[in-house]
Design a protein around this motif. Structure first.
Motif, PDB file in Angstrom:
ATOM      1  N   GLN A  87      -5.741  44.042 -14.861  1.00  0.00           N
ATOM      2  CA  GLN A  87      -6.028  42.804 -15.568  1.00  0.00           C
ATOM      3  C   GLN A  87      -4.842  42.387 -16.435  1.00  0.00           C
ATOM      4  O   GLN A  87      -4.467  41.219 -16.456  1.00  0.00           O
ATOM      5  CB  GLN A  87      -7.268  42.963 -16.462  1.00  0.00           C
ATOM      6  CG  GLN A  87      -8.571  42.926 -15.713  1.00  0.00           C
ATOM      7  CD  GLN A  87      -8.859  41.537 -15.141  1.00  0.00           C
ATOM      8  OE1 GLN A  87      -8.635  41.307 -13.972  1.00  0.00           O
ATOM      9  NE2 GLN A  87      -9.344  40.634 -15.969  1.00  0.00           N
ATOM     10  N   TYR A 104       0.262  35.403 -15.173  1.00  0.00           N
ATOM     11  CA  TYR A 104      -0.220  34.048 -15.464  1.00  0.00           C
ATOM     12  C   TYR A 104       0.585  33.412 -16.596  1.00  0.00           C
ATOM     13  O   TYR A 104       1.051  32.279 -16.491  1.00  0.00           O
ATOM     14  CB  TYR A 104      -1.699  34.081 -15.833  1.00  0.00           C
ATOM     15  CG  TYR A 104      -2.246  32.706 -16.139  1.00  0.00           C
ATOM     16  CD1 TYR A 104      -2.510  32.325 -17.446  1.00  0.00           C
ATOM     17  CD2 TYR A 104      -2.452  31.773 -15.126  1.00  0.00           C
ATOM     18  CE1 TYR A 104      -2.983  31.052 -17.732  1.00  0.00           C
ATOM     19  CE2 TYR A 104      -2.921  30.501 -15.397  1.00  0.00           C
ATOM     20  CZ  TYR A 104      -3.182  30.147 -16.704  1.00  0.00           C
ATOM     21  OH  TYR A 104      -3.640  28.893 -16.986  1.00  0.00           O
ATOM     22  N   TYR A 105       0.772  34.167 -17.672  1.00  0.00           N
ATOM     23  CA  TYR A 105       1.470  33.588 -18.821  1.00  0.00           C
ATOM     24  C   TYR A 105       2.956  33.428 -18.580  1.00  0.00           C
ATOM     25  O   TYR A 105       3.634  32.709 -19.292  1.00  0.00           O
ATOM     26  CB  TYR A 105       1.194  34.421 -20.084  1.00  0.00           C
ATOM     27  CG  TYR A 105      -0.220  34.209 -20.548  1.00  0.00           C
ATOM     28  CD1 TYR A 105      -1.131  35.252 -20.534  1.00  0.00           C
ATOM     29  CD2 TYR A 105      -0.650  32.950 -20.951  1.00  0.00           C
ATOM     30  CE1 TYR A 105      -2.444  35.051 -20.906  1.00  0.00           C
ATOM     31  CE2 TYR A 105      -1.965  32.739 -21.334  1.00  0.00           C
ATOM     32  CZ  TYR A 105      -2.859  33.782 -21.306  1.00  0.00           C
ATOM     33  OH  TYR A 105      -4.152  33.571 -21.664  1.00  0.00           O
ATOM     34  N   CYS A 122      -4.817  32.910  -9.158  1.00  0.00           N
ATOM     35  CA  CYS A 122      -6.065  32.622  -8.460  1.00  0.00           C
ATOM     36  C   CYS A 122      -5.862  32.729  -6.946  1.00  0.00           C
ATOM     37  O   CYS A 122      -4.735  32.744  -6.462  1.00  0.00           O
ATOM     38  CB  CYS A 122      -6.564  31.223  -8.828  1.00  0.00           C
ATOM     39  SG  CYS A 122      -5.384  29.923  -8.413  1.00  0.00           S
ATOM     40  N   ASP A 177      -2.189  24.661 -17.377  1.00  0.00           N
ATOM     41  CA  ASP A 177      -3.219  25.658 -17.114  1.00  0.00           C
ATOM     42  C   ASP A 177      -3.980  25.369 -15.828  1.00  0.00           C
ATOM     43  O   ASP A 177      -4.184  24.226 -15.458  1.00  0.00           O
ATOM     44  CB  ASP A 177      -4.206  25.711 -18.280  1.00  0.00           C
ATOM     45  CG  ASP A 177      -3.603  26.425 -19.479  1.00  0.00           C
ATOM     46  OD1 ASP A 177      -4.059  26.167 -20.606  1.00  0.00           O
ATOM     47  OD2 ASP A 177      -2.678  27.237 -19.289  1.00  0.00           O
ATOM     48  N   CYS A 232      -7.418  30.172 -12.367  1.00  0.00           N
ATOM     49  CA  CYS A 232      -6.743  31.337 -12.955  1.00  0.00           C
ATOM     50  C   CYS A 232      -7.438  31.781 -14.235  1.00  0.00           C
ATOM     51  O   CYS A 232      -7.707  32.963 -14.440  1.00  0.00           O
ATOM     52  CB  CYS A 232      -5.288  30.998 -13.286  1.00  0.00           C
ATOM     53  SG  CYS A 232      -4.246  30.773 -11.845  1.00  0.00           S
ATOM     54  N   ILE A 233      -7.734  30.806 -15.075  1.00  0.00           N
ATOM     55  CA  ILE A 233      -8.333  31.116 -16.370  1.00  0.00           C
ATOM     56  C   ILE A 233      -9.696  31.791 -16.179  1.00  0.00           C
ATOM     57  O   ILE A 233     -10.026  32.741 -16.892  1.00  0.00           O
ATOM     58  CB  ILE A 233      -8.464  29.842 -17.220  1.00  0.00           C
ATOM     59  CG1 ILE A 233      -7.070  29.459 -17.729  1.00  0.00           C
ATOM     60  CG2 ILE A 233      -9.418  30.046 -18.394  1.00  0.00           C
ATOM     61  CD1 ILE A 233      -7.046  28.184 -18.539  1.00  0.00           C
ATOM     62  N   SER A 234     -10.439  31.328 -15.172  1.00  0.00           N
ATOM     63  CA  SER A 234     -11.749  31.951 -14.940  1.00  0.00           C
ATOM     64  C   SER A 234     -11.574  33.416 -14.534  1.00  0.00           C
ATOM     65  O   SER A 234     -12.408  34.252 -14.832  1.00  0.00           O
ATOM     66  CB  SER A 234     -12.518  31.165 -13.871  1.00  0.00           C
ATOM     67  OG  SER A 234     -12.024  31.484 -12.597  1.00  0.00           O
ATOM     68  N   ALA A 243      -2.693  38.959 -16.258  1.00  0.00           N
ATOM     69  CA  ALA A 243      -2.552  38.077 -17.410  1.00  0.00           C
ATOM     70  C   ALA A 243      -1.076  37.801 -17.683  1.00  0.00           C
ATOM     71  O   ALA A 243      -0.680  36.661 -17.938  1.00  0.00           O
ATOM     72  CB  ALA A 243      -3.202  38.712 -18.630  1.00  0.00           C
ATOM     73  N   LEU A 294      -9.093  35.354 -15.607  1.00  0.00           N
ATOM     74  CA  LEU A 294      -8.667  36.082 -16.800  1.00  0.00           C
ATOM     75  C   LEU A 294      -9.849  36.398 -17.711  1.00  0.00           C
ATOM     76  O   LEU A 294      -9.831  37.381 -18.436  1.00  0.00           O
ATOM     77  CB  LEU A 294      -7.633  35.255 -17.591  1.00  0.00           C
ATOM     78  CG  LEU A 294      -6.243  35.208 -16.972  1.00  0.00           C
ATOM     79  CD1 LEU A 294      -5.328  34.324 -17.808  1.00  0.00           C
ATOM     80  CD2 LEU A 294      -5.658  36.605 -16.874  1.00  0.00           C
ATOM     81  N   LYS A 295     -10.860  35.532 -17.663  1.00  0.00           N
ATOM     82  CA  LYS A 295     -11.984  35.729 -18.579  1.00  0.00           C
ATOM     83  C   LYS A 295     -12.979  36.760 -18.086  1.00  0.00           C
ATOM     84  O   LYS A 295     -13.909  37.125 -18.774  1.00  0.00           O
ATOM     85  CB  LYS A 295     -12.702  34.382 -18.799  1.00  0.00           C
ATOM     86  CG  LYS A 295     -11.934  33.509 -19.789  1.00  0.00           C
ATOM     87  CD  LYS A 295     -12.627  32.195 -20.020  1.00  0.00           C
ATOM     88  CE  LYS A 295     -11.841  31.341 -21.024  1.00  0.00           C
ATOM     89  NZ  LYS A 295     -12.262  29.932 -20.981  1.00  0.00           N
ATOM     90  N   LYS A 296     -12.792  37.224 -16.841  1.00  0.00           N
ATOM     91  CA  LYS A 296     -13.711  38.214 -16.278  1.00  0.00           C
ATOM     92  C   LYS A 296     -13.707  39.498 -17.095  1.00  0.00           C
ATOM     93  O   LYS A 296     -12.645  39.942 -17.486  1.00  0.00           O
ATOM     94  CB  LYS A 296     -13.312  38.521 -14.857  1.00  0.00           C
ATOM     95  CG  LYS A 296     -14.199  37.787 -13.868  1.00  0.00           C
ATOM     96  CD  LYS A 296     -13.846  38.187 -12.438  1.00  0.00           C
ATOM     97  CE  LYS A 296     -14.411  37.168 -11.480  1.00  0.00           C
ATOM     98  NZ  LYS A 296     -13.921  37.384 -10.119  1.00  0.00           N
TER      99      LYS A 296
END
Ligand SMILES: [Zn+2]
Length: 97
Positions: free
Chosen positions: A61, A68-69, A75, A87, A91-93, A65, A95-97
Motif C-alpha cells: 500500500q 501515486y503522489y 488504478c 487527482d 486511484c484515490i479509491s 501511495a 488508496l483509501k482501502k
C-alpha cells in the motif's frame, strides 16, 4: 625435581589466570546476551502490523501511495501512466482501502 615442581606451579598459575579471564569474558557475554534479548523483545513490540495487517500488505500500500503522489496512476484503468489531470478518483479509491 624442584625445578619441575616450580615449572608445574608456574603453568598452573598461568592456567588459573587464563581461567579467570575466561570467566570474566563469559560474564560479559552473558550480560550482552541479556541486553540483546531485551532489545530484541522491545524491537518486536515496536514492529508494525502486529495485529491483523500483514506487513507485506502494508508495504505494498505504501509503495502504491508513493507512486501515486509521484504523479502516476495506480488504478486498473491507467496503471503506470502519468497523471496529467490532477487527482484521479479511481486511484484515490484504491488508496483509501
Ligand atoms: Zn488513476
Amino acid at each position: 625435581m624442584e625445578e619441575i615442581v616450580r615449572a608445574i606451579e608456574d603453568s598452573l598459575e598461568h592456567f588459573y589466570i587464563a581461567i579467570n579471564q575466561l570467566k570474566k569474558e563469559c560474564e560479559t557475554l552473558r550480560m550482552e546476551v541479556q541486553r540483546l534479548e531485551k532489545e530484541n523483545k522491545w524491537l518486536r513490540e515496536q514492529m508494525p502490523g502486529k495485529s491483523n495487517t500483514p506487513v507485506a500488505y502494508k508495504e505494498g500500500q505504501d509503495a502504491l501511495a508513493r507512486l501515486y503522489y509521484e504523479g502516476f496512476h495506480i488504478c486498473h484503468m491507467q496503471y503506470g501512466n502519468l497523471r496529467t489531470e490532477g487527482d484521479c478518483l479511481f486511484c484515490i479509491s484504491l488508496l483509501k482501502k
